[in-house]
Scaffold this active site. Structure first.
Site, PDB file in Angstrom:
ATOM      1  N   ASP A  36      63.099 -34.491  -7.833  1.00  0.00           N
ATOM      2  CA  ASP A  36      63.285 -34.158  -8.709  1.00  0.00           C
ATOM      3  C   ASP A  36      63.094 -34.752  -9.853  1.00  0.00           C
ATOM      4  OD1 ASP A  36      63.666 -31.826 -10.505  1.00  0.00           O
ATOM      5  OD2 ASP A  36      65.276 -30.588  -9.472  1.00  0.00           O
ATOM      6  N   TYR A 141      52.825 -17.512 -15.087  1.00  0.00           N
ATOM      7  CA  TYR A 141      54.264 -17.788 -13.693  1.00  0.00           C
ATOM      8  C   TYR A 141      52.996 -16.896 -12.537  1.00  0.00           C
ATOM      9  CZ  TYR A 141      58.274 -17.408 -11.517  1.00  0.00           C
ATOM     10  OH  TYR A 141      59.037 -17.576 -10.453  1.00  0.00           O
ATOM     11  N   LYS A 145      52.242 -18.200  -8.819  1.00  0.00           N
ATOM     12  CA  LYS A 145      53.478 -18.044  -7.858  1.00  0.00           C
ATOM     13  C   LYS A 145      51.990 -17.243  -6.861  1.00  0.00           C
ATOM     14  CE  LYS A 145      57.006 -20.196  -8.047  1.00  0.00           C
ATOM     15  NZ  LYS A 145      57.537 -21.109  -7.693  1.00  0.00           N
TER      16      LYS A 145
END
Length: 241
Positions: A36, A141, A145
């Protein structure tokens, strides 16, 4: 101890869902490498922090994890960003960030990981219900996805005979710092916004990170040994609206 001795790599490991995935893997015996922007608060793991927008970092990440752990049995492509707003309000920078983190990074990581994996291994991608049934005002988004969902189905079919199961978890709203930060950015009180969202869910609340992580862990485990190329919706009974 479903994961005793298993070697796992988790991206987006410092976020709400990622932290829950890592905790579950560690609790059940896995050796875990995490990445991360900053995973310093995670303990008992191998830290491989970096920028998922950097192609060289993504290309090398699975090999670095395998070298550190002695192999790679589980890959959780969990990192993601949410870009909101109508398409006319989005910028080229929004597009580059969303597609870079949500699509290109998992593509590159899968491409590099699959040659390192074999019989009895698993990849679990984090897609979204919104990538299956688009809702309003999130075109970037949703597009990203949907791409993750399609990639999952394709890889699940292509690599089943290699013994690599590829599946995706598809959450709806989850009570994570990312969700709450989005409410704050829109001038909303996050607690009130979460409570309001919860009223729209048939099960009575939006998901907690552990609700999603438990499904990820199931898909990564031998209990899901005959599940391949699946998109598992985890939505509390709430359709995308």
């Amino acid at each position: 101890m479903r994961f005793s001795g298993k070697r796992a790599l988790v991206t987006g490991a410092a976020g709400g869902i990622g932290t829950a995935i890592v905790a579950g893997l560690l609790a059940e015996g896995a050796h875990v490498a995490v990445t991360d922007k900053d995973t310093s608060e995670l303990t008992g793991v191998t830290h491989l922090d970096g920028d998922l927008l950097a192609p060289d970092f993504c290309d090398a990440l699975p090999r670095r994890a395998a070298e550190a752990l002695g192999g790679l049995d589980i890959l959780c492509n969990n990192a993601g960003v949410i870009t909101r707003g109508r398409i006319t309000e989005t910028t080229d920078a929004d597009y580059a960030l969303t597609m870079g983190v949500n699509v290109e990074a998992p593509f590159r990581i899968c491409r590099a990981a699959i040659p390192l994996m074999g019989q009895g291994t698993a990849i679990v991608n984090t897609a979204s219900c919104w990538g299956l049934q688009p809702g309003p005002n999130h075109p970037l988004y949703i597009m990203s996805k949907a791409a993750v969902a399609s990639l999952t189905q394709c890889l699940g079919r292509d690599h089943a005979r290699d013994g690599i199961r590829v599946n995706a978890v598809c959450p709806n709203e989850v009570n994570t710092p990312m969700l709450r930060t989005g409410f704050v950015a829109r001038g909303l009180d996050p607690d009130c916004a979460v409570a309001s969202l919860s009223e729209s869910v048939p099960l009575g609340r939006i998901a907690e990170p552990e609700d999603i992580a438990d499904v990820v862990l199931f898909l990564a485990s031998d209990a899901a040994r005959y599940i391949c190329g699946a998109l598992v919706e985890v939505n509390g009974g709430k359709p995308v609206t």
